[in-house]
Enzyme design. Structure first.
Site, mmCIF file in Angstrom:
data_model
loop_
_atom_site.group_PDB
_atom_site.id
_atom_site.type_symbol
_atom_site.label_atom_id
_atom_site.label_comp_id
_atom_site.label_asym_id
_atom_site.label_seq_id
_atom_site.Cartn_x
_atom_site.Cartn_y
_atom_site.Cartn_z
ATOM 1 C CB THR A 26 -0.961 0.033 1.205
ATOM 2 O OG1 THR A 26 -0.210 -0.078 2.416
ATOM 3 C CG2 THR A 26 -1.996 -1.080 1.151
ATOM 4 C CG HIS A 121 -2.847 -15.706 -3.909
ATOM 5 N ND1 HIS A 121 -3.186 -14.896 -2.857
ATOM 6 C CD2 HIS A 121 -3.198 -16.964 -3.538
ATOM 7 C CE1 HIS A 121 -3.728 -15.629 -1.881
ATOM 8 N NE2 HIS A 121 -3.743 -16.888 -2.273
HETATM 9 P P1 NAD Z 1 -5.842 -7.841 2.751
HETATM 10 O O1 NAD Z 1 -6.299 -6.744 1.864
HETATM 11 O O2 NAD Z 1 -6.841 -8.867 3.173
HETATM 12 O O3 NAD Z 1 -5.202 -7.248 4.097
HETATM 13 C C1 NAD Z 1 -4.177 -6.288 4.077
HETATM 14 C C2 NAD Z 1 -3.872 -5.914 5.518
HETATM 15 O O4 NAD Z 1 -2.743 -5.035 5.510
HETATM 16 C C3 NAD Z 1 -5.010 -5.165 6.209
HETATM 17 O O5 NAD Z 1 -5.347 -5.845 7.422
HETATM 18 C C4 NAD Z 1 -4.453 -3.766 6.476
HETATM 19 O O6 NAD Z 1 -4.838 -3.249 7.738
HETATM 20 C C5 NAD Z 1 -2.947 -4.002 6.453
HETATM 21 N N1 NAD Z 1 -2.176 -2.854 5.971
HETATM 22 C C6 NAD Z 1 -2.376 -2.161 4.823
HETATM 23 N N2 NAD Z 1 -1.413 -1.224 4.660
HETATM 24 C C7 NAD Z 1 -0.589 -1.327 5.750
HETATM 25 C C8 NAD Z 1 0.606 -0.640 6.167
HETATM 26 N N3 NAD Z 1 1.158 0.328 5.420
HETATM 27 N N4 NAD Z 1 1.169 -0.987 7.344
HETATM 28 C C9 NAD Z 1 0.624 -1.980 8.122
HETATM 29 N N5 NAD Z 1 -0.482 -2.675 7.762
HETATM 30 C C10 NAD Z 1 -1.070 -2.353 6.591
HETATM 31 O O7 NAD Z 1 -4.590 -8.478 2.052
HETATM 32 P P2 NAD Z 1 -4.164 -9.984 1.899
HETATM 33 O O8 NAD Z 1 -4.224 -10.653 3.243
HETATM 34 O O9 NAD Z 1 -2.896 -9.981 1.169
HETATM 35 O O10 NAD Z 1 -5.304 -10.624 0.981
HETATM 36 C C11 NAD Z 1 -5.744 -10.033 -0.207
HETATM 37 C C12 NAD Z 1 -5.569 -10.921 -1.431
HETATM 38 O O11 NAD Z 1 -5.683 -10.106 -2.563
HETATM 39 C C13 NAD Z 1 -4.176 -11.507 -1.505
HETATM 40 O O12 NAD Z 1 -4.315 -12.874 -1.450
HETATM 41 C C14 NAD Z 1 -3.589 -11.043 -2.827
HETATM 42 O O13 NAD Z 1 -3.499 -12.128 -3.728
HETATM 43 C C15 NAD Z 1 -4.542 -10.084 -3.416
HETATM 44 N N6 NAD Z 1 -4.067 -8.674 -3.519
HETATM 45 C C16 NAD Z 1 -2.775 -8.418 -3.912
HETATM 46 C C17 NAD Z 1 -2.334 -7.105 -4.031
HETATM 47 C C18 NAD Z 1 -0.915 -6.865 -4.460
HETATM 48 O O14 NAD Z 1 -0.334 -7.691 -5.148
HETATM 49 N N7 NAD Z 1 -0.299 -5.735 -4.059
HETATM 50 C C19 NAD Z 1 -3.190 -6.035 -3.750
HETATM 51 C C20 NAD Z 1 -4.514 -6.323 -3.352
HETATM 52 C C21 NAD Z 1 -4.925 -7.655 -3.243
#
Ligand code: NAD
Length: 255
Positions: A26, A121
């Site tokens: 993020t 994934h």
């Molecule tokens: P999720 O969206 O379920 O959870 C992300 C977690 O990270 C949240 O609980 C949030 O509070 C925390 N978070 C976000 N930014 C943060 C920061 N800067 N510092 C600390 N904590 C922070 O993510 P997930 O568990 O990875 O599951 C989502 C699924 O979607 C994954 O399996 C993935 O395949 C996919 N996905 C991937 C991407 C990517 O590749 N960047 C992006 C979105 C979704």
């Protein structure tokens, strides 16, 4: 728990395993799914684009998916301090495996070697044909979309094309999951970073590491179902706290 205590665990370990989720990216401008600014939190319909059943049966969903791939933030995103800290850990010799739920390829861009990164994934940087299985680089197909093909078909067999990611409703690759789980079971210190730990089976890597005797460190802004199993939990932004926990760079002053 003080960051310095975690740093000691890392210093003493020969095998550190990290599991990363969308939260580590993020700070590179790629939204997560379930955080407060998450894609699904803000637009529940976006979930359809990630569901294989809608994707395979509805050309309009595929067209919307290709439009969204064209503007995917991964194309311009750069690795942040969280990714860099894990790359530095590999250079220091103690990163055993980096299991990631992310599809953005930022760990490799940060400098982690492909044989350390286990992409459970898949990756958005490749395209797969759902009929013949051919894999090709994403930019080639995006060029066709830009040239006017709203739902490009496989050039070999005419099958439906999709990013080489595992969508919801789609089977995981058993060998990849086994590799991730066995690596977790070899960890001396196991970090779960930026994951809500709600997606299975990979969330099970944490209890697997715990059962094998690893110290567990969770770095996530929001609570996870495994917080009470962890030896340490940190809620600070990942780019800020992870370099301090891993003891890389000059981020440790004052700990
Ligand atoms: P999720 O969206 O379920 O959870 C992300 C977690 O990270 C949240 O609980 C949030 O509070 C925390 N978070 C976000 N930014 C943060 C920061 N800067 N510092 C600390 N904590 C922070 O993510 P997930 O568990 O990875 O599951 C989502 C699924 O979607 C994954 O399996 C993935 O395949 C996919 N996905 C991937 C991407 C990517 O590749 N960047 C992006 C979105 C979704």
């Amino acid at each position: 728990m003080k960051p310095a205590a975690v740093r000691n665990w890392v210093d003493e370990a020969r095998r550190v395993v990290a599991l990363t989720g969308a939260g580590i990216s993020t700070e590179s401008g790629i939204p997560d799914f379930r955080g407060p600014q998450g894609v699904w939190t803000k637009d529940p319909l976006a979930e359809k684009l990630s569901d294989i059943r809608y994707y395979m049966s509805d050309a309009e969903v595929r067209k919307a998916a290709w439009r969204s791939r064209l503007s995917h933030p991964a194309w311009h995103a750069k690795p942040n301090r969280g990714h860099m800290a894990l790359a530095a850990l590999e250079r220091a010799g103690s990163l055993h495996a980096l299991i990631t739920q992310n599809i953005d390829g930022l760990h490799q861009l940060a400098g982690n070697s492909p044989d350390k990164v286990i992409e459970v994934h898949g990756t958005v940087r490749d395209v797969v044909c759902m009929a013949c299985g051919a894999i090709s680089p994403m930019p080639l197909t995006l060029d066709r979309v830009k040239a006017g093909e709203a739902d490009p078909a496989c050039l070999d067999c005419g099958g439906i094309l999709k990013s080489a990611t595992i969508s919801f409703g789609q089977a995981l690759v058993p060998e990849v999951i086994e590799h991730a789980m066995s690596s977790a079971g070899q960890a001396e210190v196991f970090f779960a970073i930026g994951s809500s730990l709600q997606v299975y089976p990979i969330a099970g890597a944490l209890p697997a590491a715990r059962a094998a005797g690893a110290r567990i460190v969770i770095v996530n802004a929001q609570p996870t179902p495994f917080d009470n199993m962890a030896d340490a939990v940190f809620r600070e932004p990942i780019g800020e706290i992870l370099p301090r926990l891993l003891g890389v760079g000059d981020a440790t002053a004052g700990d």
